[in-house]
Motif scaffolding. Structure first.
Motif, mmCIF file in Angstrom:
data_model
loop_
_atom_site.group_PDB
_atom_site.id
_atom_site.type_symbol
_atom_site.label_atom_id
_atom_site.label_comp_id
_atom_site.label_asym_id
_atom_site.label_seq_id
_atom_site.Cartn_x
_atom_site.Cartn_y
_atom_site.Cartn_z
ATOM 1 N N THR A 271 0.834 -1.212 0.000
ATOM 2 C CA THR A 271 0.000 0.000 0.000
ATOM 3 C C THR A 271 0.862 1.252 0.000
ATOM 4 O OG1 THR A 271 -1.738 -1.169 1.208
ATOM 5 C CG2 THR A 271 -1.807 1.237 1.240
ATOM 6 N N PHE A 272 1.933 1.235 0.812
ATOM 7 C CA PHE A 272 2.852 2.373 0.862
ATOM 8 C C PHE A 272 3.488 2.606 -0.513
ATOM 9 C CE2 PHE A 272 7.173 4.018 1.347
ATOM 10 C CZ PHE A 272 6.956 5.153 2.112
ATOM 11 N N LEU A 273 3.959 1.525 -1.140
ATOM 12 C CA LEU A 273 4.582 1.656 -2.461
ATOM 13 C C LEU A 273 3.586 2.179 -3.488
ATOM 14 C CD1 LEU A 273 6.726 -1.612 -2.678
ATOM 15 C CD2 LEU A 273 7.546 0.702 -2.263
ATOM 16 N N LEU A 274 2.371 1.674 -3.439
ATOM 17 C CA LEU A 274 1.345 2.109 -4.388
ATOM 18 C C LEU A 274 1.082 3.603 -4.265
ATOM 19 C CD1 LEU A 274 -0.694 1.134 -6.538
ATOM 20 C CD2 LEU A 274 -2.345 0.844 -4.680
ATOM 21 N N LYS A 275 0.944 4.086 -3.044
ATOM 22 C CA LYS A 275 0.692 5.512 -2.829
ATOM 23 C C LYS A 275 1.870 6.366 -3.287
ATOM 24 C CE LYS A 275 -2.476 5.075 1.110
ATOM 25 N NZ LYS A 275 -2.643 5.322 2.574
ATOM 26 N N LYS A 276 3.087 5.942 -2.925
ATOM 27 C CA LYS A 276 4.274 6.706 -3.309
ATOM 28 C C LYS A 276 4.445 6.747 -4.822
ATOM 29 C CE LYS A 276 7.164 8.080 -0.838
ATOM 30 N NZ LYS A 276 7.380 9.433 -0.228
ATOM 31 N N ASN A 277 4.219 5.617 -5.485
ATOM 32 C CA ASN A 277 4.419 5.568 -6.933
ATOM 33 C C ASN A 277 3.337 6.332 -7.689
ATOM 34 O OD1 ASN A 277 6.854 4.143 -6.988
ATOM 35 N ND2 ASN A 277 5.818 2.183 -6.755
ATOM 36 N N PHE A 278 2.100 6.284 -7.193
ATOM 37 C CA PHE A 278 1.050 7.090 -7.825
ATOM 38 C C PHE A 278 1.363 8.580 -7.671
ATOM 39 C CE2 PHE A 278 -2.823 9.612 -7.604
ATOM 40 C CZ PHE A 278 -3.357 9.344 -8.864
ATOM 41 N N GLY A 279 1.809 8.974 -6.469
ATOM 42 C CA GLY A 279 2.152 10.374 -6.236
ATOM 43 C C GLY A 279 3.271 10.850 -7.141
ATOM 44 N N GLN A 280 4.285 10.017 -7.335
ATOM 45 C CA GLN A 280 5.392 10.377 -8.217
ATOM 46 C C GLN A 280 4.943 10.461 -9.677
ATOM 47 O OE1 GLN A 280 8.986 10.951 -7.954
ATOM 48 N NE2 GLN A 280 8.255 11.636 -5.953
ATOM 49 N N TRP A 281 4.111 9.516 -10.105
ATOM 50 C CA TRP A 281 3.611 9.535 -11.485
ATOM 51 C C TRP A 281 2.838 10.827 -11.742
ATOM 52 C CZ3 TRP A 281 -1.597 9.630 -12.950
ATOM 53 C CH2 TRP A 281 -1.821 9.550 -14.335
ATOM 54 N N PHE A 282 1.968 11.204 -10.801
ATOM 55 C CA PHE A 282 1.152 12.399 -10.981
ATOM 56 C C PHE A 282 2.008 13.665 -10.931
ATOM 57 C CE2 PHE A 282 -1.771 15.743 -9.620
ATOM 58 C CZ PHE A 282 -2.784 15.580 -10.558
ATOM 59 N N LYS A 283 2.964 13.707 -10.001
ATOM 60 C CA LYS A 283 3.816 14.882 -9.843
ATOM 61 C C LYS A 283 4.601 15.189 -11.103
ATOM 62 C CE LYS A 283 7.764 16.513 -7.083
ATOM 63 N NZ LYS A 283 8.671 16.166 -5.948
ATOM 64 N N HIS A 284 5.071 14.155 -11.782
ATOM 65 C CA HIS A 284 5.942 14.343 -12.943
ATOM 66 C C HIS A 284 5.197 14.209 -14.267
ATOM 67 C CE1 HIS A 284 9.827 14.546 -10.799
ATOM 68 N NE2 HIS A 284 9.197 13.810 -9.908
ATOM 69 N N LEU A 285 3.871 14.141 -14.205
ATOM 70 C CA LEU A 285 3.085 13.918 -15.421
ATOM 71 C C LEU A 285 3.317 15.011 -16.450
ATOM 72 C CD1 LEU A 285 0.993 12.043 -16.685
ATOM 73 C CD2 LEU A 285 -0.812 13.422 -15.607
ATOM 74 N N PHE A 286 3.444 16.254 -16.002
ATOM 75 C CA PHE A 286 3.589 17.374 -16.934
ATOM 76 C C PHE A 286 4.936 18.067 -16.809
ATOM 77 C CE2 PHE A 286 -0.917 17.076 -15.658
ATOM 78 C CZ PHE A 286 -1.455 16.707 -16.885
#
Length: 297
Positions: A271-286
């Motif tokens: 769960t921790f990895l999922l949250k961290k990786n989603f946050g990173q994907w969204f942060k760097h999307l643009f």
């Protein structure tokens, strides 16, 4: 191309490479060891390497995977952290963009490099056009703070560690400040757990020489198995990153590994990895990449 290349740095604590190279050896496609051609640290101080170390490498390297890379890694006009960043960039270029570029410090000992390599290979699509889609692959440190009578003091929280990238646009040491993909890979980290003389030598020569928290060393010297619970905020830069210490009554590395494997005290949840990786994907999307390493040349 599309290989897993692992890089190490040869300096004053070269003996620790005898512990950090073996865990990655079988799974690495090639291993590079970068050392200054004049045997200078990032602060410009001389260090020596006993010839027996090179004999050990020759004997250990049964698959002929290890290559030494000599160059000028000390520039007097650069700060230690800039020399650090520059050497890591040069090493990665030597390892070859288009491969997974893994850098493991001499005092980092992988617990499961086979698993980490699998995580890298699952993401080989990032190697197709790395400059346009740069990523970092992170694991975590279990930091051994100090060896004391009959045991070790260790940091009771894990610390993010950036081990691999597809594009070495380093801004500071191994940090590219691009998107991070977190994995549950662990290394045991002996950054501080050495003799007082060796630690002071490291502080005077490592990349963080000019950033060390002035309270750090006095806390480290004072800490023992009787008072460790009273000593807080012990990180060598921003103290609060390492809030408290634990004690374990073993000193053998295999016993240390066995303890953490059995207790799962430092386990990273999915769960921790999922949250961290989603946050990173969204942060760097643009976010577009910026190339800053050129200023060190």
């Amino acid at each position: 191309m599309r290989k897993i290349h692992v890089g190490f740095l040869l300096s004053y604590d070269y003996e620790k490479l005898k512990l950090s190279i073996p865990p990655v050896y079988k799974e690495a496609d090639r291993i590079f060891i970068a050392g200054d051609e004049n045997y200078l640290t990032w602060s410009g101080n001389k260090f020596e390497v006993d010839p027996s170390f090179f004999e050990w490498i020759e004997e250990f390297d049964t698959e002929n995977k290890i290559e030494f890379y000599r160059d000028n890694f000390y520039i007097p006009t650069l700060t230690p952290i800039q020399n650090d960043t520059r050497e890591r960039h040069m090493l990665s270029l030597k390892m070859g963009i288009g491969n997974w570029l893994v850098q493991v410090d001499s005092d980092e000992y992988f617990v499961d490099f086979v698993g980490f390599a699998k995580e890298l290979r699952k993401r080989n699509s990032f190697l197709d056009d790395p400059e346009k889609n740069p990523v970092q692959i992170s694991g975590f440190h279990i930091d051994i703070y100090k060896y004391v009578d009959g045991g070790i003091l260790y940091v009771k929280n894990t610390c993010k560690a950036l081990f691999a990238t597809n594009y070495p646009n380093y801004k500071q040491a191994r940090q590219t400040r691009e998107r991070i993909i977190y994995t549950d890979a662990f290394t045991f980290h002996e950054s501080l757990s050495r003799s007082e003389a060796d630690l002071e030598n490291k502080i005077n020569n490592w990349g963080h020489r000019d950033e060390v928290n002035p309270e750090f060393l006095s806390k480290w010297k004072r800490a023992n198995k009787d008072n460790y619970q009273e000593i807080k905020d012990v990180f060598y830069l921003n103290g609060t990153q390492w809030k408290e210490l634990g004690y374990l009554p073993v000193t053998n590395m295999e016993d240390i590994k066995r303890h953490f494997a059995q207790t799962k005290e430092m386990e990273i949840s999915k769960t921790f990895l999922l949250k961290k990786n989603f946050g990173q994907w969204f942060k760097h999307l643009f976010k577009g990449g910026k190339h800053e390493f050129e200023k060190y040349f």
